[in-house]
Design a protein around this motif. Structure first.
Motif, short mmCIF file in Angstrom:
data_model
loop_
_atom_site.label_atom_id
_atom_site.label_comp_id
_atom_site.label_asym_id
_atom_site.label_seq_id
_atom_site.Cartn_x
_atom_site.Cartn_y
_atom_site.Cartn_z
N TYR A 167 0.71 -1.03 -0.16
CA TYR A 167 -0.17 -0.09 0.00
C TYR A 167 0.79 1.17 -0.09
N ALA A 168 0.19 2.50 -0.61
CA ALA A 168 1.02 3.41 -0.60
C ALA A 168 0.49 4.38 0.66
N LEU A 221 -1.16 15.17 5.27
CA LEU A 221 -1.88 16.53 4.64
C LEU A 221 -2.98 16.01 3.80
N HIS A 222 -3.52 14.62 4.01
CA HIS A 222 -4.48 13.98 3.41
C HIS A 222 -5.80 14.54 3.60
N LYS A 223 -6.66 14.47 2.79
CA LYS A 223 -7.99 14.88 2.62
C LYS A 223 -8.69 14.05 1.86
N ASP A 224 -9.95 13.49 2.42
CA ASP A 224 -10.64 12.38 1.59
C ASP A 224 -11.60 13.33 0.71
N LEU A 280 1.26 10.57 -4.16
CA LEU A 280 1.50 11.16 -5.45
C LEU A 280 0.18 11.07 -6.33
N LEU A 281 -0.66 12.14 -6.58
CA LEU A 281 -1.74 12.54 -7.48
C LEU A 281 -3.08 11.58 -6.93
N PHE A 282 -2.78 10.39 -6.57
CA PHE A 282 -4.06 9.56 -6.14
C PHE A 282 -3.71 8.38 -5.11
N GLU A 283 -4.67 7.78 -4.44
CA GLU A 283 -4.24 6.87 -3.41
C GLU A 283 -3.61 5.89 -3.64
N THR A 284 -3.49 5.36 -4.80
CA THR A 284 -2.65 4.12 -5.18
C THR A 284 -1.24 4.44 -5.62
N LEU A 285 -0.86 5.57 -5.67
CA LEU A 285 0.50 5.86 -6.29
C LEU A 285 1.37 6.45 -5.24
N VAL A 293 0.20 12.43 1.46
CA VAL A 293 0.95 12.47 3.01
C VAL A 293 2.56 12.36 2.56
N ILE A 294 3.15 13.14 3.33
CA ILE A 294 4.72 12.96 3.17
C ILE A 294 5.27 12.29 4.44
#
Length: 327
Positions: free
Chosen positions: A40-41, A286-289, A80-85, A46-47
């Motif tokens: 999983y990413a 810094l994640h936002k749903d 990066l860009l989306f949840e799976t990457l 998220v940093i």
């Protein structure tokens, strides 16, 4: 009103967010301790930094040499860009002091023993569809014991490059950059056991290409802040081959901060290896749903609700005749 009719849907709604957001988690998702990499990413925006302080002792029976190694492991991850990457940098910078017993001479080597950059992408997630993984509301045991379906792993692929900057004494003759590819799988055997496996092909196209694998089993205690792991790693190359065994413990200090410690050794004597690593992981969350209306979701919330399904259609059938009143 029957309270059970209310409590069961409530419990189900509490579980659904955990299943639907298999990528991002409320607590830090670290690859430490050990070298096996999660499928999983870290989650979009998220940093995360994962750092380890390393001490290792190596004795080479063939060269009749002893050496001490001090170093630092670091991994930087960004969703990066989306949840799976995620994009990920991994580096190990070490200082090795070698003593050749027969010659009575010393040598010092200082450089990167690991220096690579790449992208990891999740291609399959068995928890993506909550309908297939929702908890059993009638059986605690069914939710907490091993089931065959738990062996189905999440799968991610990795593509990147290993860099060799300057005159690196550990990789003499290697090019500045060489391709690296890997596959990572992750199975949730039970709520407390997680199995991770990796296979990688590194330094592709060089004189010394390298195959490696890693298998790691983690267990969390009743106090979920504590966990232990055991890991086996194998490395196969004309330059260096060995099997390594690691075991250690991790402690969750806060949702965004984890500390860990592990010990390990090799199985060969050319060279023999014994090492200890103290590390920590920290994330800047810094994640936002991303909120999507139910009517705009593909297949609805649970994969079965169709768009506008909530609008009830009138039932077909004979209309009820009004009673005729005679005077």
């Amino acid at each position: 009103m029957d309270r059970s009719r209310i409590s069961k849907p409530l419990v189900l709604l509490l579980f659904f967010p955990l299943l639907a957001l298999a990528q991002y988690t409320d607590v830090i998702n670290s690859n430490r301790p050990g070298r096996a990499v999660s499928a999983y990413a870290v989650g979009r925006n998220v940093i995360q930094a994962e750092v380890g302080l390393v001490y290792e002792q190596q004795d080479d029976a063939t060269l009749n040499s002893d050496s001490n190694i001090f170093g630092t492991d670091i991994s930087l991850r960004y969703g990066l860009l989306f949840e799976t990457l995620e994009i990920k940098y991994e580096g190990s910078f070490i200082n090795q002091n070698i003593t050749y017993t027969d010659l009575g001479t010393d040598e010092t080597r200082t450089d990167f023993s690991r220096n690579r950059l790449g992208l990891k992408f999740l291609v399959f997630d068995p928890f993506k569809n909550p309908e297939n993984n929702k908890p059993n509301l009638y059986s605690w045991r069914a939710n907490n014991v091993f089931q065959l379906k738990n062996l189905i792993p999440a799968v991610s692929v990795y593509a990147g490059a290993t860099f060799n900057l300057g005159d690196n004494p550990f990789y003499v003759g290697d090019p500045i950059a060489s391709p690296r590819a890997a596959i990572a799988t992750q199975s949730r055997l039970s709520p407390r056991f997680v199995l991770i496996s990796n296979i990688a092909y590194d330094r592709i196209g060089t004189d010394f290409p390298e195959w490696s694998y890693a298998v790691s089993l983690s267990h969390s205690f009743r106090d979920p802040k504590w966990s232990i792991f055991v890991e086996n790693q194998g490395i196969k190359s004309d330059r260096y081959s060995d099997m390594l065994l690691r075991t250690g413990v991790a402690y969750l200090i806060s949702p965004n901060f984890q500390a860990d410690f592990h010990l390990g050794s090799g199985f060969k004597n050319t060279p023999s290896r014994i090492f200890a690593v103290l590390g920590f992981s920290y994330r800047l969350d810094l994640h936002k749903d991303k909120l999507v209306a139910i009517e705009d979701q593909k297949g609805g919330v649970n994969g079965k609700i169709k768009k506008n399904a909530s609008k009830k259609k009138p039932k077909k059938g004979r209309k009820k005749k009004k009673d005729k009143i005679d005077f």
